[in-house]
Design a protein around this motif. Structure first.
Motif, PDB file in Angstrom:
ATOM      1  N   UNK A 122      45.520  40.093  39.283  1.00 48.75           N
ATOM      2  CA  UNK A 122      44.645  41.103  39.881  1.00 48.75           C
ATOM      3  C   UNK A 122      43.714  41.692  38.829  1.00 48.75           C
ATOM      4  N   UNK A 123      44.260  41.981  37.647  1.00 48.33           N
ATOM      5  CA  UNK A 123      43.435  42.525  36.566  1.00 48.33           C
ATOM      6  C   UNK A 123      42.414  41.494  36.084  1.00 48.33           C
ATOM      7  N   UNK A 124      42.789  40.211  36.084  1.00 45.46           N
ATOM      8  CA  UNK A 124      41.838  39.161  35.707  1.00 45.46           C
ATOM      9  C   UNK A 124      40.668  39.129  36.682  1.00 45.46           C
ATOM     10  N   UNK A 125      40.956  39.378  37.964  1.00 50.02           N
ATOM     11  CA  UNK A 125      39.882  39.472  38.952  1.00 50.02           C
ATOM     12  C   UNK A 125      38.977  40.652  38.657  1.00 50.02           C
ATOM     13  N   UNK A 126      39.586  41.807  38.345  1.00 47.08           N
ATOM     14  CA  UNK A 126      38.805  43.006  38.057  1.00 47.08           C
ATOM     15  C   UNK A 126      37.931  42.802  36.830  1.00 47.08           C
ATOM     16  N   UNK A 127      38.426  42.017  35.875  1.00 45.10           N
ATOM     17  CA  UNK A 127      37.698  41.778  34.625  1.00 45.10           C
ATOM     18  C   UNK A 127      36.675  40.657  34.754  1.00 45.10           C
ATOM     19  N   UNK A 128      36.658  39.988  35.898  1.00 47.40           N
ATOM     20  CA  UNK A 128      35.666  38.942  36.137  1.00 47.40           C
ATOM     21  C   UNK A 128      35.951  37.632  35.438  1.00 47.40           C
ATOM     22  N   UNK A 129      37.214  37.368  35.048  1.00 43.98           N
ATOM     23  CA  UNK A 129      37.519  36.151  34.286  1.00 43.98           C
ATOM     24  C   UNK A 129      38.532  35.263  35.005  1.00 43.98           C
ATOM     25  N   UNK A 130      38.819  35.558  36.271  1.00 36.30           N
ATOM     26  CA  UNK A 130      39.893  34.831  36.955  1.00 36.30           C
ATOM     27  C   UNK A 130      39.592  33.336  37.047  1.00 36.30           C
ATOM     28  N   UNK A 131      38.405  32.998  37.516  1.00 31.58           N
ATOM     29  CA  UNK A 131      38.050  31.588  37.668  1.00 31.58           C
ATOM     30  C   UNK A 131      37.984  30.896  36.318  1.00 31.58           C
ATOM     31  N   UNK A 132      37.425  31.584  35.316  1.00 31.88           N
ATOM     32  CA  UNK A 132      37.338  31.017  33.974  1.00 31.88           C
ATOM     33  C   UNK A 132      38.731  30.819  33.378  1.00 31.88           C
ATOM     34  N   UNK A 133      39.648  31.741  33.694  1.00 27.19           N
ATOM     35  CA  UNK A 133      41.027  31.618  33.218  1.00 27.19           C
ATOM     36  C   UNK A 133      41.684  30.373  33.796  1.00 27.19           C
ATOM     37  N   UNK A 134      41.501  30.127  35.086  1.00 29.78           N
ATOM     38  CA  UNK A 134      42.067  28.931  35.712  1.00 29.78           C
ATOM     39  C   UNK A 134      41.484  27.666  35.100  1.00 29.78           C
ATOM     40  N   UNK A 135      40.160  27.653  34.888  1.00 28.16           N
ATOM     41  CA  UNK A 135      39.507  26.480  34.299  1.00 28.16           C
ATOM     42  C   UNK A 135      40.000  26.219  32.887  1.00 28.16           C
ATOM     43  N   UNK A 136      40.222  27.294  32.120  1.00 28.36           N
ATOM     44  CA  UNK A 136      40.683  27.137  30.739  1.00 28.36           C
ATOM     45  C   UNK A 136      42.102  26.573  30.706  1.00 28.36           C
ATOM     46  N   UNK A 137      42.975  27.078  31.583  1.00 29.00           N
ATOM     47  CA  UNK A 137      44.352  26.577  31.631  1.00 29.00           C
ATOM     48  C   UNK A 137      44.369  25.116  32.043  1.00 29.00           C
ATOM     49  N   UNK A 138      43.547  24.774  33.044  1.00 31.25           N
ATOM     50  CA  UNK A 138      43.492  23.384  33.515  1.00 31.25           C
ATOM     51  C   UNK A 138      42.860  22.455  32.491  1.00 31.25           C
ATOM     52  N   UNK A 139      42.035  22.996  31.589  1.00 29.54           N
ATOM     53  CA  UNK A 139      41.321  22.163  30.626  1.00 29.54           C
ATOM     54  C   UNK A 139      42.011  22.000  29.295  1.00 29.54           C
ATOM     55  N   UNK A 143      38.340  44.982  45.657  1.00 27.72           N
ATOM     56  CA  UNK A 143      38.123  44.452  47.009  1.00 27.72           C
ATOM     57  C   UNK A 143      36.648  44.305  47.361  1.00 27.72           C
ATOM     58  N   UNK A 144      35.796  45.351  47.192  1.00 26.62           N
ATOM     59  CA  UNK A 144      34.378  45.152  47.509  1.00 26.62           C
ATOM     60  C   UNK A 144      33.712  44.100  46.622  1.00 26.62           C
ATOM     61  N   UNK A 145      34.184  43.956  45.378  1.00 20.91           N
ATOM     62  CA  UNK A 145      33.620  42.931  44.494  1.00 20.91           C
ATOM     63  C   UNK A 145      33.898  41.537  45.039  1.00 20.91           C
ATOM     64  N   UNK A 146      35.130  41.329  45.506  1.00 21.10           N
ATOM     65  CA  UNK A 146      35.495  40.023  46.060  1.00 21.10           C
ATOM     66  C   UNK A 146      34.744  39.746  47.355  1.00 21.10           C
ATOM     67  N   UNK A 147      34.649  40.745  48.214  1.00 17.14           N
ATOM     68  CA  UNK A 147      33.942  40.564  49.489  1.00 17.14           C
ATOM     69  C   UNK A 147      32.476  40.237  49.253  1.00 17.14           C
ATOM     70  N   UNK A 148      31.880  40.909  48.275  1.00 19.09           N
ATOM     71  CA  UNK A 148      30.475  40.654  47.974  1.00 19.09           C
ATOM     72  C   UNK A 148      30.289  39.264  47.362  1.00 19.09           C
ATOM     73  N   UNK A 149      31.243  38.863  46.514  1.00 22.21           N
ATOM     74  CA  UNK A 149      31.128  37.570  45.845  1.00 22.21           C
ATOM     75  C   UNK A 149      31.186  36.410  46.837  1.00 22.21           C
TER      76      UNK A 149
END
Length: 270
Positions: free
Chosen positions: A25-42, A96-102
């Motif tokens: 949840x904090x990774x989402x708030x910090x805007x790095x969630x997707x990048x975190x997943x890509x880094x782990x997968x890479x 929540x509003x950040x995710x909805x907007x994204x």
């Protein structure tokens, strides 16, 4: 930019100290969630150096927060639990509003997506009412079955850490493994730490690949589930109101501060 990832890691580390607050949840708030997943997968790809350059400072921040701020967080939760939880509640509400907007939900959401939001929210919220029977028991004489149990406990806990809205430490609590794991860390029981650690690493690698696949192929539906999980975590984190006016005002102030911090962080990263 490494210092930014160290700070982000510290925020995630602090959240991982609190059962009910998810590092994802904090990774989402910090805007790095997707990048975190890509880094782990890479990690095992050709660009592994680039991914490690992202993950190492993040890991340093997480470990630094866990080892240096655990005492502070323990003190805050013991002496000022409600304002502390209201601050994290504000952070979660701001996501929540950040995710909805994204995801541009007004254009992309269908009836099935709103249903996914509701189902995910209810499932996560129900964990707040789970009973914690038998959590005082610490495994003393380990058998092969105990080690297998601790391995999968670490696997499930790490999978929860990657998912927004679900706390890994809370999963350990529900499984009854939390006291044993904490005891192993205190006693430096390297065998138990190693078994749980292997489960954590494998769980993160497997779960991150699954979520990355779902985001790539079922983007809107995956976002709907993630949003539902974040909404459901509000019930888990909410500590209840207090009858003391002074404490209530402080809680409301911390709620606003947390909400504003979440919006500022999202705007800063954009």
């Amino acid at each position: 930019m490494e210092w930014r990832n160290i700070i982000r890691g510290a925020v995630m580390g602090i959240s991982d100290l609190i059962p009910g607050v998810s590092g994802g949840t904090m990774a989402l708030a910090l805007g790095i969630y997707k990048q975190l997943l890509e880094a782990i997968n890479g990690i095992f790809s050709r660009n592994w150096k680039q991914h490690f350059a992202f993950l190492i400072p993040l890991g340093i921040g997480i470990l630094a927060a866990v080892f240096t701020l655990s005492g502070l967080m323990e003190w805050l939760l013991e002496h000022h639990p409600k304002p502390t939880f209201f601050f994290f509640l504000g952070l979660i509400l701001g996501i929540i509003p950040l995710l909805l907007r994204k995801i541009e939900y007004r254009k992309s959401f269908r009836a099935s997506h709103y249903l996914l939001v509701a189902i995910a929210a209810v499932l996560v919220a129900l964990t707040a009412f789970a009973r914690e029977d038998g959590l005082d028991s610490v495994i003393q004489n380990f058998t092969a079955g105990d080690y297998i149990f601790l391995f999968f406990a670490g696997w499930l806990a790490s999978s929860a850490m990657i998912l927004p809205g679900i706390s890994g430490s809370f999963v350990l609590l529900l499984l009854g493994a939390y006291p044993t794991v904490i005891g192993a860390l205190s006693d430096r029981n390297l065998l138990v730490i190693g078994v749980v650690g292997c489960g954590v690493v494998i769980g993160i690698l497997v779960m991150s690949r699954l979520i990355h696949f779902l985001l790539a192929h079922y983007t809107v539906g995956t976002y709907a589930v993630i949003i539902g999980m974040v909404v459901g975590s509000i019930v888990v984190v909410f500590p209840g109101f207090t009858s003391q006016i002074g404490t209530l005002l402080i809680c409301l102030v911390m709620l606003v501060v947390g909400y504003g911090a979440s919006l500022l962080i999202g705007r800063f990263d954009r």
